[in-house]
Write an enzyme that holds these catalytic residues in place. Structure first.
Site, PDB file in Angstrom:
ATOM      1  CB  THR A 190      -0.716  -0.004   1.237  1.00  0.00           C
ATOM      2  OG1 THR A 190      -1.443  -1.352   1.358  1.00  0.00           O
ATOM      3  CG2 THR A 190      -1.496   1.169   1.691  1.00  0.00           C
ATOM      4  NE  ARG A 234      -7.617  -8.023   3.185  1.00  0.00           N
ATOM      5  CZ  ARG A 234      -6.577  -7.354   3.182  1.00  0.00           C
ATOM      6  NH1 ARG A 234      -6.490  -6.277   2.121  1.00  0.00           N
ATOM      7  NH2 ARG A 234      -5.839  -7.546   4.016  1.00  0.00           N
ATOM      8  CG  LEU A 235     -13.385  -3.688   3.185  1.00  0.00           C
ATOM      9  CD1 LEU A 235     -14.428  -2.618   3.930  1.00  0.00           C
ATOM     10  CD2 LEU A 235     -13.053  -2.575   1.754  1.00  0.00           C
ATOM     11  N   GLY A 236      -8.854  -4.308   3.452  1.00  0.00           N
ATOM     12  CA  GLY A 236      -7.853  -4.350   4.405  1.00  0.00           C
ATOM     13  C   GLY A 236      -7.770  -3.335   5.177  1.00  0.00           C
ATOM     14  CG  ASP A 237      -4.142  -1.808   7.085  1.00  0.00           C
ATOM     15  OD1 ASP A 237      -4.016  -2.180   5.995  1.00  0.00           O
ATOM     16  OD2 ASP A 237      -3.286  -1.469   7.991  1.00  0.00           O
ATOM     17  CB  THR A 267       2.416  -0.633   4.434  1.00  0.00           C
ATOM     18  OG1 THR A 267       3.502  -0.872   5.107  1.00  0.00           O
ATOM     19  CG2 THR A 267       2.109   0.664   4.325  1.00  0.00           C
ATOM     20  N   GLY A 268       1.325  -3.474   5.104  1.00  0.00           N
ATOM     21  CA  GLY A 268       1.579  -4.985   5.342  1.00  0.00           C
ATOM     22  C   GLY A 268       0.185  -5.506   5.660  1.00  0.00           C
ATOM     23  CB  ALA A 269      -0.649  -8.505   7.599  1.00  0.00           C
TER      24      ALA A 269
HETATM   25  N1  ASP Z   1      -2.065  -3.113   4.234  1.00  0.00           N
HETATM   26  C1  ASP Z   1      -2.688  -3.539   3.102  1.00  0.00           C
HETATM   27  C2  ASP Z   1      -3.918  -4.675   3.073  1.00  0.00           C
HETATM   28  O1  ASP Z   1      -3.816  -5.083   4.374  1.00  0.00           O
HETATM   29  C3  ASP Z   1      -1.609  -4.203   2.258  1.00  0.00           C
HETATM   30  C4  ASP Z   1      -0.309  -3.726   2.173  1.00  0.00           C
HETATM   31  O2  ASP Z   1       0.093  -2.886   2.692  1.00  0.00           O
HETATM   32  O3  ASP Z   1       0.437  -4.495   1.315  1.00  0.00           O
HETATM   33  O4  ASP Z   1      -4.658  -4.573   2.520  1.00  0.00           O
END
Ligand code: ASP
Length: 322
Positions: free
Chosen positions: A165, A193-196, A216-218
């Site tokens: 992201t 699906r919604l991420g953060d 960013t990330g999970a």
């Molecule tokens: N944080 C984002 C999500 O969970 C993905 C990402 O940053 O790579 O959708």
């Protein structure tokens, strides 16, 4: 003034820095920076060129937050529009709501005349096709649109390691603090699906009285831990930006099960300090930083903190690269 953005902000941060130096408002400057990233098809996790979901469709999430009014705007699971960050900004500006998803978000985007475009580019289409051919059972391939997806959803993959992201945080010349995010989310995610990134308080939060945070990330991890809001709250309670981020990492140590993977936490305070931690990251994790004393934005390494993780690691999308 200060800007912190993540590694994906490479092409956008010069625009944001120039605008802030010329006296622009923070939200205008970070929206403009993110629009550049959304337009870059080589950034495979944001806007045009982003990763598709399990069905092969690109669904985008984005958000903005004004730390001086605590107004927010967010869109989620939006298909076919190239600048979700600007649509999120217009949700904030034109609606008495904060968050639109799916069909309603698309309807709003059409109503304001938002730019449309083909988000799925050949590299992502080929990677998805390679995965589909290798992993989807023959009996499901024929009627994939209606196939059961729960098992396949376990294959949601980490967008290329170190590619995320895009998140931007800034304090402008008026000392107003703001945040913004934009993403295609995880590759091969369950549709809807919604991420953060669009979830205010998880993937981002800004409060001009204290500071701002974006992750960013999970996204599943920061949604569960309420990370971005927690970091700002810890600063309100008197912690330094560094202590606040470390405390949010401690909160993540309590997460058990589910998707435990990487998260990078970016934060600034209202005095121009910042701290960036890559949870379960690698030494290559970096971010972009700019203050007016710098001729141009510079990269800095994130502080890497490992938290224990005994759940299986998601596979990298690299294994399906076309
Ligand atoms: N944080 C984002 C999500 O969970 C993905 C990402 O940053 O790579 O959708």
């Amino acid at each position: 003034m200060i800007i912190v953005c993540n590694n994906e902000g490479t092409k956008g941060i010069p625009v944001t820095a120039r605008m802030l130096s010329e006296g622009a408002r923070g939200l205008d400057a970070i929206e403009a920076g993110i629009r550049v990233v959304e337009d870059d098809p080589d950034v495979r996790t944001v806007g045009t060129g982003g990763w598709p979901n399990l069905l092969g469709a690109v669904e985008l999430d984005a958000s903005v937050m004004c730390g001086s009014t605590l107004r927010t705007g967010a869109v989620g699971a939006l298909k076919g529009f190239t600048h979700p960050v600007s649509i999120a900004r217009q949700v904030m500006a034109r609606l008495p709501h904060e968050f639109l998803v799916g069909e309603g978000a698309a309807r709003f985007a059409r109503e304001i005349g938002a730019e449309t475009g083909d988000l799925l580019r050949p590299h992502s289409r080929e990677s998805w096709q390679k995965w589909f051919d290798a992993r989807v059972k023959a009996e499901h391939q024929k009627s994939w649109a209606d196939a059961p997806l729960i098992d396949y959803c376990q294959e949601a993959v980490d967008p290329e390691i170190g590619k995320d992201t895009t998140v931007f945080l800034c304090m402008d010349s008026h000392h107003d603090i703001s945040s913004a995010t934009s993403t295609s989310g995880w590759g091969w995610k369950y549709p809807g699906r919604l991420g953060d990134s669009p979830v205010i308080g998880a993937g981002s939060y800004a409060d001009t009285r204290y500071g701002a945070c974006a992750c960013t990330g999970a996204g599943e991890m920061t949604i569960r831990a309420g990370t971005a809001r927690a970091v700002v709250l810890y600063m309100k309670m008197g912690m330094s930006v560094q202590q606040a981020v470390e405390e949010a990492v401690n909160d993540m140590r309590a997460l058990k099960g589910g998707l435990i993977s990487r998260v990078t936490i970016h934060a600034i305070d209202n005095r121009g300090n910042h701290h960036v931690v890559a949870v379960n990251g690698t030494p290559e994790n970096y971010y972009w930083f700019w203050v007016p004393a710098m001729a141009r934005p510079e990269t800095r390494p994130a502080t890497v903190i490992q938290i224990s993780d005994d759940t299986p690691k998601p596979r990298s999308v690299d294994s399906f690269k076309a």
